[in-house]
Design an enzyme around this catalytic site. Structure first.
Site, mmCIF file in Angstrom:
data_model
loop_
_atom_site.group_PDB
_atom_site.id
_atom_site.type_symbol
_atom_site.label_atom_id
_atom_site.label_comp_id
_atom_site.label_asym_id
_atom_site.label_seq_id
_atom_site.Cartn_x
_atom_site.Cartn_y
_atom_site.Cartn_z
ATOM 1 N N LYS A 13 -10.909 37.878 71.597
ATOM 2 C CA LYS A 13 -9.929 38.981 71.627
ATOM 3 C C LYS A 13 -8.500 38.439 71.799
ATOM 4 O O LYS A 13 -7.586 38.851 71.105
ATOM 5 C CB LYS A 13 -10.242 39.962 72.782
ATOM 6 C CG LYS A 13 -11.638 40.563 72.734
ATOM 7 C CD LYS A 13 -11.869 41.547 73.871
ATOM 8 C CE LYS A 13 -11.879 40.916 75.266
ATOM 9 N NZ LYS A 13 -12.953 39.909 75.472
ATOM 10 N N ARG A 88 -12.349 49.413 79.146
ATOM 11 C CA ARG A 88 -13.566 48.654 79.429
ATOM 12 C C ARG A 88 -14.691 49.516 79.971
ATOM 13 O O ARG A 88 -15.769 49.012 80.268
ATOM 14 C CB ARG A 88 -13.244 47.594 80.473
ATOM 15 C CG ARG A 88 -13.385 46.202 79.941
ATOM 16 C CD ARG A 88 -12.698 45.301 80.920
ATOM 17 N NE ARG A 88 -13.214 43.997 80.873
ATOM 18 C CZ ARG A 88 -12.511 42.943 80.463
ATOM 19 N NH1 ARG A 88 -11.296 43.080 80.032
ATOM 20 N NH2 ARG A 88 -13.039 41.767 80.500
ATOM 21 N N ARG A 124 -13.027 26.420 77.045
ATOM 22 C CA ARG A 124 -11.665 26.978 76.903
ATOM 23 C C ARG A 124 -10.699 26.334 77.904
ATOM 24 O O ARG A 124 -11.048 26.052 79.042
ATOM 25 C CB ARG A 124 -11.701 28.486 77.154
ATOM 26 C CG ARG A 124 -10.284 29.081 77.208
ATOM 27 C CD ARG A 124 -10.271 30.583 77.168
ATOM 28 N NE ARG A 124 -11.021 31.194 78.239
ATOM 29 C CZ ARG A 124 -11.254 32.501 78.326
ATOM 30 N NH1 ARG A 124 -10.822 33.301 77.376
ATOM 31 N NH2 ARG A 124 -11.939 32.985 79.325
ATOM 32 N N ARG A 157 -9.751 28.455 83.475
ATOM 33 C CA ARG A 157 -9.681 29.708 84.238
ATOM 34 C C ARG A 157 -10.726 29.739 85.339
ATOM 35 O O ARG A 157 -11.852 29.283 85.144
ATOM 36 C CB ARG A 157 -9.900 30.899 83.281
ATOM 37 C CG ARG A 157 -8.640 31.688 83.019
ATOM 38 C CD ARG A 157 -8.783 32.661 81.887
ATOM 39 N NE ARG A 157 -9.765 33.704 82.117
ATOM 40 C CZ ARG A 157 -9.965 34.712 81.295
ATOM 41 N NH1 ARG A 157 -9.248 34.825 80.192
ATOM 42 N NH2 ARG A 157 -10.880 35.628 81.547
ATOM 43 N N ARG A 168 -19.966 37.986 84.237
ATOM 44 C CA ARG A 168 -19.075 38.732 83.335
ATOM 45 C C ARG A 168 -19.859 39.281 82.139
ATOM 46 O O ARG A 168 -19.618 40.394 81.688
ATOM 47 C CB ARG A 168 -17.930 37.833 82.857
ATOM 48 C CG ARG A 168 -16.905 37.569 83.947
ATOM 49 C CD ARG A 168 -16.046 36.358 83.628
ATOM 50 N NE ARG A 168 -15.265 36.484 82.435
ATOM 51 C CZ ARG A 168 -14.785 35.454 81.734
ATOM 52 N NH1 ARG A 168 -15.043 34.209 82.123
ATOM 53 N NH2 ARG A 168 -14.079 35.657 80.654
HETATM 54 P P1 AP5 Z 1 -10.496 33.967 73.731
HETATM 55 O O1 AP5 Z 1 -9.660 34.420 72.594
HETATM 56 O O2 AP5 Z 1 -9.827 33.482 74.962
HETATM 57 O O3 AP5 Z 1 -11.600 35.100 74.086
HETATM 58 P P2 AP5 Z 1 -11.485 36.493 74.844
HETATM 59 O O4 AP5 Z 1 -12.335 37.453 74.112
HETATM 60 O O5 AP5 Z 1 -10.054 36.838 75.044
HETATM 61 O O6 AP5 Z 1 -12.199 36.111 76.197
HETATM 62 P P3 AP5 Z 1 -11.815 36.473 77.707
HETATM 63 O O7 AP5 Z 1 -12.620 35.557 78.558
HETATM 64 O O8 AP5 Z 1 -10.330 36.452 77.909
HETATM 65 O O9 AP5 Z 1 -12.338 37.942 77.812
HETATM 66 P P4 AP5 Z 1 -12.622 38.753 79.090
HETATM 67 O O10 AP5 Z 1 -12.701 40.113 78.543
HETATM 68 O O11 AP5 Z 1 -13.774 38.304 79.865
HETATM 69 O O12 AP5 Z 1 -11.382 38.389 80.038
HETATM 70 P P5 AP5 Z 1 -10.091 39.196 80.457
HETATM 71 O O13 AP5 Z 1 -9.016 38.212 80.654
HETATM 72 O O14 AP5 Z 1 -9.875 40.339 79.567
HETATM 73 O O15 AP5 Z 1 -11.475 32.826 73.174
HETATM 74 C C1 AP5 Z 1 -12.385 32.162 74.012
HETATM 75 C C2 AP5 Z 1 -12.488 30.683 73.617
HETATM 76 O O16 AP5 Z 1 -13.055 30.605 72.314
HETATM 77 C C3 AP5 Z 1 -11.138 29.954 73.515
HETATM 78 O O17 AP5 Z 1 -11.300 28.630 73.919
HETATM 79 C C4 AP5 Z 1 -10.782 30.007 72.003
HETATM 80 O O18 AP5 Z 1 -9.978 28.915 71.603
HETATM 81 C C5 AP5 Z 1 -12.172 29.957 71.400
HETATM 82 N N1 AP5 Z 1 -12.278 30.706 70.139
HETATM 83 C C6 AP5 Z 1 -11.741 31.920 69.852
HETATM 84 N N2 AP5 Z 1 -12.076 32.313 68.621
HETATM 85 C C7 AP5 Z 1 -12.869 31.312 68.118
HETATM 86 C C8 AP5 Z 1 -13.543 31.142 66.864
HETATM 87 N N3 AP5 Z 1 -13.486 32.067 65.888
HETATM 88 N N4 AP5 Z 1 -14.265 30.019 66.695
HETATM 89 C C9 AP5 Z 1 -14.362 29.064 67.678
HETATM 90 N N5 AP5 Z 1 -13.723 29.180 68.877
HETATM 91 C C10 AP5 Z 1 -12.989 30.302 69.089
HETATM 92 O O19 AP5 Z 1 -10.541 39.787 81.892
HETATM 93 C C11 AP5 Z 1 -10.705 38.949 82.981
HETATM 94 C C12 AP5 Z 1 -11.072 39.774 84.216
HETATM 95 O O20 AP5 Z 1 -9.992 40.689 84.518
HETATM 96 C C13 AP5 Z 1 -12.299 40.680 84.077
HETATM 97 O O21 AP5 Z 1 -13.489 39.984 84.357
HETATM 98 C C14 AP5 Z 1 -11.995 41.765 85.121
HETATM 99 O O22 AP5 Z 1 -12.248 41.299 86.433
HETATM 100 C C15 AP5 Z 1 -10.491 41.949 84.977
HETATM 101 N N6 AP5 Z 1 -10.147 42.967 83.975
HETATM 102 C C16 AP5 Z 1 -9.470 42.773 82.801
HETATM 103 N N7 AP5 Z 1 -9.334 43.933 82.149
HETATM 104 C C17 AP5 Z 1 -9.936 44.884 82.908
HETATM 105 C C18 AP5 Z 1 -10.131 46.278 82.736
HETATM 106 N N8 AP5 Z 1 -9.690 46.921 81.661
HETATM 107 N N9 AP5 Z 1 -10.807 46.951 83.728
HETATM 108 C C19 AP5 Z 1 -11.247 46.317 84.835
HETATM 109 N N10 AP5 Z 1 -11.111 44.981 85.051
HETATM 110 C C20 AP5 Z 1 -10.451 44.281 84.082
HETATM 111 MG MG MG Z 2 -8.788 37.056 76.760
#
Ligand code: AP5
Ligand code: MG
Length: 223
Positions: A13, A88, A124, A157, A168
């Site tokens: 994402k 979410r 990552r 992270r 997660r």
């Molecule tokens: P990346 O693009 O970083 O993936 P992502 O989908 O953004 O993964 P996240 O871990 O950020 O998602 P998340 O939803 O768990 O975390 P968030 O920060 O939102 O890619 C991942 C890796 O793959 C990278 O190394 C990249 O280079 C590689 N990659 C990407 N595309 C690729 C491809 N096509 N091929 C190969 N490699 C590739 O949330 C974190 C925490 O915050 C949550 O757990 C929660 O506690 C809180 N939180 C956030 N939002 C909310 C909400 N709305 N409500 C409640 N709590 C929330």
């Molecule tokens: Mg992300």
């Protein structure tokens, strides 16, 4: 236009959101990034969120809604934005539906199997300064542990540890998946296969956006 990026942790994402922002100019709004910034700055909200985030659970809706409402009210969101990691759960989805900002909407749901998700999250690295996303297997920086863009150090992270990743993914299945099923029934929902390389996934996204943007430009709706 409002673009909603759905998908499990590690599906890409953030990576695709950044490419959409660079290409189309819609700011990418990631609730995860906003929360991590609050944690780093030790704000009231950050202090409340930190422990929950490190455990892999979802932060309370009230806090997330507070942080996103403030961000979406800023001027750069007037013509549209990309949402990464919000909504979410159903409560957050209803909050978004209740917003009266008149944007046309596209939902992009990036799908990837669990084995690949775990591998991507474990390898990552993120720039501690500008947030550029790297991957030791497929998108490594030129110099070890150094950001190509701003030369700051890269970090792993806190929630990318094996036990937290597992939690997660469980939370996604239990709390977010039912909301994804709700979005799936909508006309503006698009499933994106996430198991291709970054550029190919982005090309698929661009094909969808080309059609959606043309539709809305044609109907004269607010973008
Ligand atoms: P990346 O693009 O970083 O993936 P992502 O989908 O953004 O993964 P996240 O871990 O950020 O998602 P998340 O939803 O768990 O975390 P968030 O920060 O939102 O890619 C991942 C890796 O793959 C990278 O190394 C990249 O280079 C590689 N990659 C990407 N595309 C690729 C491809 N096509 N091929 C190969 N490699 C590739 O949330 C974190 C925490 O915050 C949550 O757990 C929660 O506690 C809180 N939180 C956030 N939002 C909310 C909400 N709305 N409500 C409640 N709590 C929330
Ligand atoms: Mg992300």
């Amino acid at each position: 236009m409002r673009i909603i990026l759905l998908g499990p942790p590690g599906s890409g994402k953030g990576t695709q959101g950044n490419l959409i922002e660079q290409t189309y100019g819609f700011p990418k709004i990631s609730t995860g990034d906003l929360l991590r910034e609050a944690v780093q700055k030790e704000t009231r909200l950050g202090k409340e969120a930190e422990e929950v985030m490190n455990s892999g659970e979802l932060v309370k809706d009230e806090l997330v809604i507070e942080i996103i409402t403030e961000r979406l009210a800023r001027k750069d969101c007037q013509k549209g934005y990309v949402l990464d990691g919000f909504p979410r759960n159903m409560n957050q989805a209803h909050m978004l539906e209740g917003m009266k900002d008149q944007h046309s909407e596209v939902v992009l749901d990036i799908r990837l199997n669990e084995e690949n998700l775990i591998q991507r999250l474990s390898s990552r690295r993120i720039c501690s300064h500008c947030g550029t996303i790297y991957n030791l297997l497929v998108k490594a920086p030129g110099l070890p542990d150094t950001c190509d863009v701003c030369h700051a150090g890269l970090v792993h992270r806190d929630d990318d540890q094996p036990e937290v990743i597992k939690e997660r993914l469980r939370v996604y299945e239990e709390e977010t998946k039912p909301m994804v099923e709700y979005f799936q029934k909508k006309e503006n929902y698009h499933k994106i296969e996430g198991d291709k390389d970054i550029e190919s996934v982005f090309q698929n996204i661009q094909s969808v956006l080309r059609v959606e943007l043309a539709k809305f430009n044609h109907s004269g709706a607010v973008q």
